[in-house]
Design an enzyme around this catalytic site. Structure first.
Site, PDB file in Angstrom:
ATOM      1  N   LYS A 117       0.864  -1.183   0.000  1.00  0.00           N
ATOM      2  CA  LYS A 117       0.000   0.000   0.000  1.00  0.00           C
ATOM      3  C   LYS A 117       0.901   1.235   0.000  1.00  0.00           C
ATOM      4  CE  LYS A 117      -3.904   1.870   2.760  1.00  0.00           C
ATOM      5  NZ  LYS A 117      -4.701   1.664   3.993  1.00  0.00           N
ATOM      6  N   SER A 132      -9.742   1.521   2.927  1.00  0.00           N
ATOM      7  CA  SER A 132      -8.856   2.301   2.088  1.00  0.00           C
ATOM      8  C   SER A 132      -7.784   1.468   1.368  1.00  0.00           C
ATOM      9  CB  SER A 132      -8.165   3.383   2.924  1.00  0.00           C
ATOM     10  OG  SER A 132      -7.308   2.807   3.877  1.00  0.00           O
ATOM     11  N   SER A 141      -9.980  -0.841   7.088  1.00  0.00           N
ATOM     12  CA  SER A 141      -9.352  -0.676   5.774  1.00  0.00           C
ATOM     13  C   SER A 141      -8.599  -1.875   5.212  1.00  0.00           C
ATOM     14  CB  SER A 141      -8.404   0.516   5.796  1.00  0.00           C
ATOM     15  OG  SER A 141      -9.140   1.678   5.563  1.00  0.00           O
TER      16      SER A 141
HETATM   17  N1  GLN Z   1     -13.329   3.723   6.175  1.00  0.00           N
HETATM   18  C1  GLN Z   1     -12.830   4.171   7.441  1.00  0.00           C
HETATM   19  C2  GLN Z   1     -12.471   5.635   7.335  1.00  0.00           C
HETATM   20  O1  GLN Z   1     -12.733   6.214   6.336  1.00  0.00           O
HETATM   21  C3  GLN Z   1     -11.649   3.357   7.873  1.00  0.00           C
HETATM   22  C4  GLN Z   1     -10.434   3.691   7.120  1.00  0.00           C
HETATM   23  C5  GLN Z   1      -9.228   2.913   7.583  1.00  0.00           C
HETATM   24  O2  GLN Z   1      -9.353   1.888   8.228  1.00  0.00           O
HETATM   25  N2  GLN Z   1      -8.061   3.458   7.285  1.00  0.00           N
HETATM   26  O3  GLN Z   1     -11.913   6.201   8.216  1.00  0.00           O
END
Ligand code: GLN
Length: 486
Positions: free
Chosen positions: A79, A154, A178
């Site tokens: 990532k 994400s 994420s």
């Molecule tokens: N979707 C969640 C957010 O927007 C979690 C994102 C994540 O785990 N980095 O914060």
């Protein structure tokens, strides 16, 4: 032979028997990326030359009869949140568009020293804020199962790359879901380890009391191999746990006889997607057949988790993101008149909408006069959520829930409604608030052919228990890694 389709453990065997070579595997993975990625867009940067060099080094080691272990010669995607020395690291943001880090994150260093090959950096929501990859500053990733749909987020690039065989395994991060949510939407295995199990040194920070690094992989065994490779104490990360890492692969075949699997009523609300519910109920039956015992439990403060998270995470983000000021690194606007105006212009130009929204929310909830009403209150609620789990784990060994309330949704479907988007993580967020380990594995497919994940939650440092149950379940589900038609 289609080597790009194989898992880490399958490749290990072929390497051992000299039936495949790391260079061949890497070439195949790279040509897969060349062929598919113009559409999938899982990669932000492809590092073909250095990957081939790394593969040749592995090959040389093998020819001398040496090996650095299970990841030697295995193409692993990263990532774009992990700092990579000499390789652009954007965190999905225009503000870091040309940022080239001077050092490797600890996890990258660890993978490198174990011989991993790095084909490139994977797409993500900007600063890991999002559930669909549509917040990437460089255009969204598409779901390999249906290109009109999102891969989740994400770590959407990581999940899509693994699902499409554009890398053998990948590393992501999980602050509220994420890793697990995109794993669920793309039909791969994703693990969020216990808070502190993996070092975050050199990982770009979003919400530091929640962020955790973990693997996305083609099966449970690969996920265990990957976690093994990156877990452990790191003196450079004061939040990392100073405890030895158990042998996760040993736990795979331990089975689930006598294990109490908690089913929390709050995770099966009346409106839950019928197919998602069906897949989770199938998993319950399979676990029961294998000797596990379902028990009903309650996690009474579940309803407050999303609200609590959307105070704590933006508060921490507003503080963490203060460093992107156009002075130290990344973008610097040339429009600025003087220092303050340069900060202003740079941040205006460099951050996307969602990131700005979170910075504003976070700044607001931390400001004097509002701190007690919001931030302090959210911290108190967080404690209640953690205690819910502590109490539940007196009655069960593991908790089984859906990973995501629905299968992959369409691109654009939720972009105008942030609340709907936030609710994608309703089943994963409480786990981060409580600092617990969680794993998502493919449980089945919807009528329309989209993967549906099931979610196992363990007590602190309960990764081994999770792996035992996930491995047992995986063998029963006979998911045979259905490859999306591409
Ligand atoms: N979707 C969640 C957010 O927007 C979690 C994102 C994540 O785990 N980095 O914060």
């Amino acid at each position: 032979m289609e080597l790009f389709r194989l898992t880490i453990h399958e490749l290990n065997e072929l390497y051992r028997e000299k039936k495949a070579s790391p260079v061949e595997v890497t070439r195949q993975v790279l040509s897969r990326v060349e062929k598919l990625d113009p559409e999938i867009h899982a990669y932000l940067t492809v590092t073909a030359d250095s990957a081939l060099k790394e593969a040749r080094d592995a090959e040389e080691r093998f020819s001398r009869g040496e090996s650095r272990g299970l990841l030697d010669g295995i193409p692993v995607g990263l990532k774009d949140i992990f700092l990579t020395r000499g390789v652009k690291t954007t965190c999905g943001s225009r503000i870091l568009e040309n940022f080239v880090p001077p050092f490797d994150a600890t996890v990258v260093e660890k993978l490198r020293s174990q011989g991993a090959v790095f084909p490139g950096k994977l797409n993500m929501d900007e600063f890991a804020m999002g559930s669909s990859n549509e917040n990437s500053g460089f255009g969204p990733t598409r779901n390999p199962w249906d290109r009109e749909r999102v891969p989740g987020g994400s770590s959407g690039g990581s999940a899509a790359a693994v699902a499409a065989d554009e890398c053998v395994a990948a590393l992501g991060t999980d602050t509220g879901g994420s890793i697990r949510q995109p794993a669920s939407l793309c039909g791969v295995v994703g693990v969020k380890p216990t808070y502190g199990r993996v070092s975050r040194y050199g990982v770009i920070a979003f919400a530091s009391s929640l962020d955790q690094v973990g693997p996305l992989a083609k099966d449970v065994e690969d996920a265990a191999i990957m976690l093994q490779a990156v877990a452990g104490h790191d003196p450079r990360d004061s939040t990392s746990i100073p405890q030895p890492v158990p042998d996760y692969r040993k736990s795979l075949r331990a089975g689930v006889k006598g294990i109490r699997v908690g089913l929390a009523r709050e995770y099966f609300p009346p409106g839950l997607d019928l197919e998602v519910n069906g897949v989770v109920q199938d998993s319950v039956r399979l676990l029961e057949k294998l000797g596990a015992r379902p028990v009903s439990i309650s996690l009474p403060h579940t309803d407050y988790a999303v609200a609590c998270y959307y105070i704590i995470a933006p508060a921490e983000a507003s503080s963490n993101l203060a460093r992107y000021d156009g002075v130290k690194y990344g973008l610097r606007s040339s429009q600025g008149k003087g220092l303050i105006d340069t900060y202003f212009q740079t941040r205006t130009a460099g951050f996307g909408h969602e990131v700005k929204r979170r910075i504003m929310i976070g700044t607001y909830t931390l400001s004097s006069g509002y701190y007690d009403a919001y931030y302090r209150k959210a911290q108190a609620v967080r404690t209640l959520i953690r205690r819910d789990f502590e109490n539940a784990f007196k009655e069960c060994d593991l908790i089984l829930t859906p990973t995501s309330p629905t299968p992959a949704f369409k691109l654009g479907e939720k972009t105008t409604d942030p609340l709907q988007m936030y609710l994608s993580d309703i089943f994963t967020i409480p786990v981060n608030l409580a600092g617990l380990p969680g794993l998502s594995l493919p449980g089945g497919v919807s009528r329309t052919g989209l993967p549906i994940g099931v979610h196992l939650i363990g007590p602190p440092l309960g990764e081994e228990k999770i792996f035992s149950a996930a491995y047992a379940l995986e063998s029963e589900i006979k998911w045979e890694r259905r490859i999306p038609e591409l």
